[in-house]
Scaffold this active site. Structure first.
Site, PDB file in Angstrom:
ATOM      1  N   ARG A   1       8.440  44.184 -44.349  1.00 17.73           N
ATOM      2  CA  ARG A   1       9.352  43.249 -43.920  1.00 17.73           C
ATOM      3  C   ARG A   1       9.608  42.321 -45.401  1.00 17.73           C
ATOM      4  O   ARG A   1      10.710  41.725 -45.522  1.00 17.73           O
ATOM      5  CB  ARG A   1       8.507  42.309 -43.104  1.00 17.73           C
ATOM      6  CG  ARG A   1       9.395  41.019 -42.680  1.00 17.73           C
ATOM      7  CD  ARG A   1       8.614  40.577 -41.316  1.00 17.73           C
ATOM      8  NE  ARG A   1       7.834  41.434 -40.262  1.00 17.73           N
ATOM      9  CZ  ARG A   1       6.856  41.197 -39.855  1.00 17.73           C
ATOM     10  NH1 ARG A   1       5.875  40.362 -40.145  1.00 17.73           N
ATOM     11  NH2 ARG A   1       6.286  42.249 -39.157  1.00 17.73           N
TER      12      ARG A   1
ATOM     13  N   TYR B   1     -15.269  56.197 -39.381  1.00 15.88           N
ATOM     14  CA  TYR B   1     -14.745  55.432 -40.769  1.00 15.88           C
ATOM     15  C   TYR B   1     -13.780  56.735 -41.544  1.00 15.88           C
ATOM     16  O   TYR B   1     -12.856  56.182 -41.973  1.00 15.88           O
ATOM     17  CB  TYR B   1     -16.024  55.176 -41.514  1.00 15.88           C
ATOM     18  CG  TYR B   1     -15.807  54.449 -42.829  1.00 15.88           C
ATOM     19  CD1 TYR B   1     -15.322  53.115 -42.904  1.00 15.88           C
ATOM     20  CD2 TYR B   1     -16.117  55.077 -43.843  1.00 15.88           C
ATOM     21  CE1 TYR B   1     -15.172  52.623 -43.946  1.00 15.88           C
ATOM     22  CE2 TYR B   1     -15.823  54.432 -45.128  1.00 15.88           C
ATOM     23  CZ  TYR B   1     -15.335  53.074 -45.138  1.00 15.88           C
ATOM     24  OH  TYR B   1     -15.109  52.338 -46.373  1.00 15.88           O
TER      25      TYR B   1
END
Ligand code: UDP
Length: 316
Positions: A105, A144
């Site tokens: 963005r 993980y």
């Protein structure tokens, strides 16, 4: 620059924040405090260039325009990610995506904290970045390992399809002040056990190896990578490899402790060996670690002593 750091109250996130502030940047730190601690950032309370926001990056968020995103949010010790399995998978997927969307963005640069766990229990030794790894996708460490591997895939996709200016550091075992005292990691366990005169708990026969990097070396490597144009993963770790028994003996020496070593069962899928090949970081970044294990342990002594003092301090 205005820099966003996710996982800002964690061990690495907080040290990285200190280094960024020292370079003159403004930092917005985000953390949901599931494993991070406000104590790690308490010294920044009156720093005008620092803002802390308690926020879980699993949910979309926007704290305004930034020039750089350092994505360091995740439980990282085997004990923590076993306890927070689904949260770990979500922060490595939804969380990384939300952080990438901010970089997209605002056309910010992006650096992600990846891990040597991407190599799993490695069949190639030492590990070079082009090794694809040997990971159990359904074992206890998978929450993980696969979260971090998914993050890497997502980051490459944002780079390839949306042209986000991304980087990834593969971090090997790192230690120093601000490691959580109860996170079950080998250095924090051994240092606290040794300083309290308790037995040092070696898992398995202690012949498995790790390569330990002092936190200031790690942060220096990460900052150099952040200024480079390298989009593919880069190992940043200390290539000096230690067996866990050798590590226990180093801790006994540095602490002057007469604690004994005891042997406990080896956790499932505990990697047998870990050593970074850092040729790429040397060539590309002119980086190599400066602090050997004994020196780093000495530099960490006061911190671990203070953890124990805080435990035993009377409460009023
Ligand atoms: N380990 C150990 N005793 C402890 C904690 C860890 O022997 O009290 C071993 C563990 O089995 C592993 C290594 O030390 O082989 C490093 O463990 P750690 O949890 O620090 O991180 P890992 O590199 O496994 O993610």
């Amino acid at each position: 620059m205005r820099v966003l750091v996710t996982g800002a109250a964690g061990f690495l996130g907080s040290h990285l924040t200190d280094a960024l502030l020292a370079e003159g940047h403004s930092v917005v730190g985000v953390d949901n405090l599931c494993t991070g601690s406000l104590e790690n950032i308490g010294h920044l309370q009156n720093e005008p260039r620092y803002t802390f926001v308690q926020q879980d990056i699993i949910e979309p968020f926007d704290l305004g325009p930034v020039d750089y995103v350092f994505n360091f949010a995740s439980p990282a010790s085997p004990v923590d990610y076993a306890r927070l399995g689904v949260e770990t998978l979500r922060v490595g997927s939804d969380g990384t995506r939300n952080a990438l969307n901010i970089a997209h963005r605002y056309q910010a640069k992006f650096l992600h904290a990846s891990t040597s766990e991407c190599y799993g229990d490695p069949a190639v030794h030492p590990q070079t970045e082009d090794y694809w790894g040997h990971v159990n996708p359904i074992g206890p460490r998978s929450v993980y390992d696969e979260a971090k591997r998914f993050s890497e895939a997502l980051i490459m996709a944002y780079h390839r399809y949306y042209h986000v200016d991304t980087r990834m550091v593969r971090i090997f075992n790192t230690y120093g002040p601000r490691l959580q005292k109860n996170d079950g990691r080998v250095i924090s366990n051994f240092m606290i056990q040794a300083l309290k005169g308790e037995d040092l708990t070696v898992y398995g026969e202690g012949k498995q190896t790790r390569s330990f990097c002092y936190v200031s070396d790690e942060v220096d490597g990460i900052l150099r990578l952040s200024r480079s144009k390298e989009h593919l993963p880069t190992n940043i770790g200390n290539p000096n490899e230690w067996t866990i028994i050798e590590c226990a003996k180093a801790v006994l020496k540095v602490t002057g402790s007469s604690s004994q070593i005891v042997y406990l069962p080896l956790p499932q899928d505990d990697p047998t060996q870990r050593q970074p090949n850092i040729s790429k970081a040397k060539r590309l970044l002119g980086w190599e670690p400066k602090i050997d294990l004994e020196t780093g342990l000495r530099l960490s002594l006061d911190y671990f002593r203070s953890c124990i003092a805080a435990e035993t301090a009377p409460t009023h």
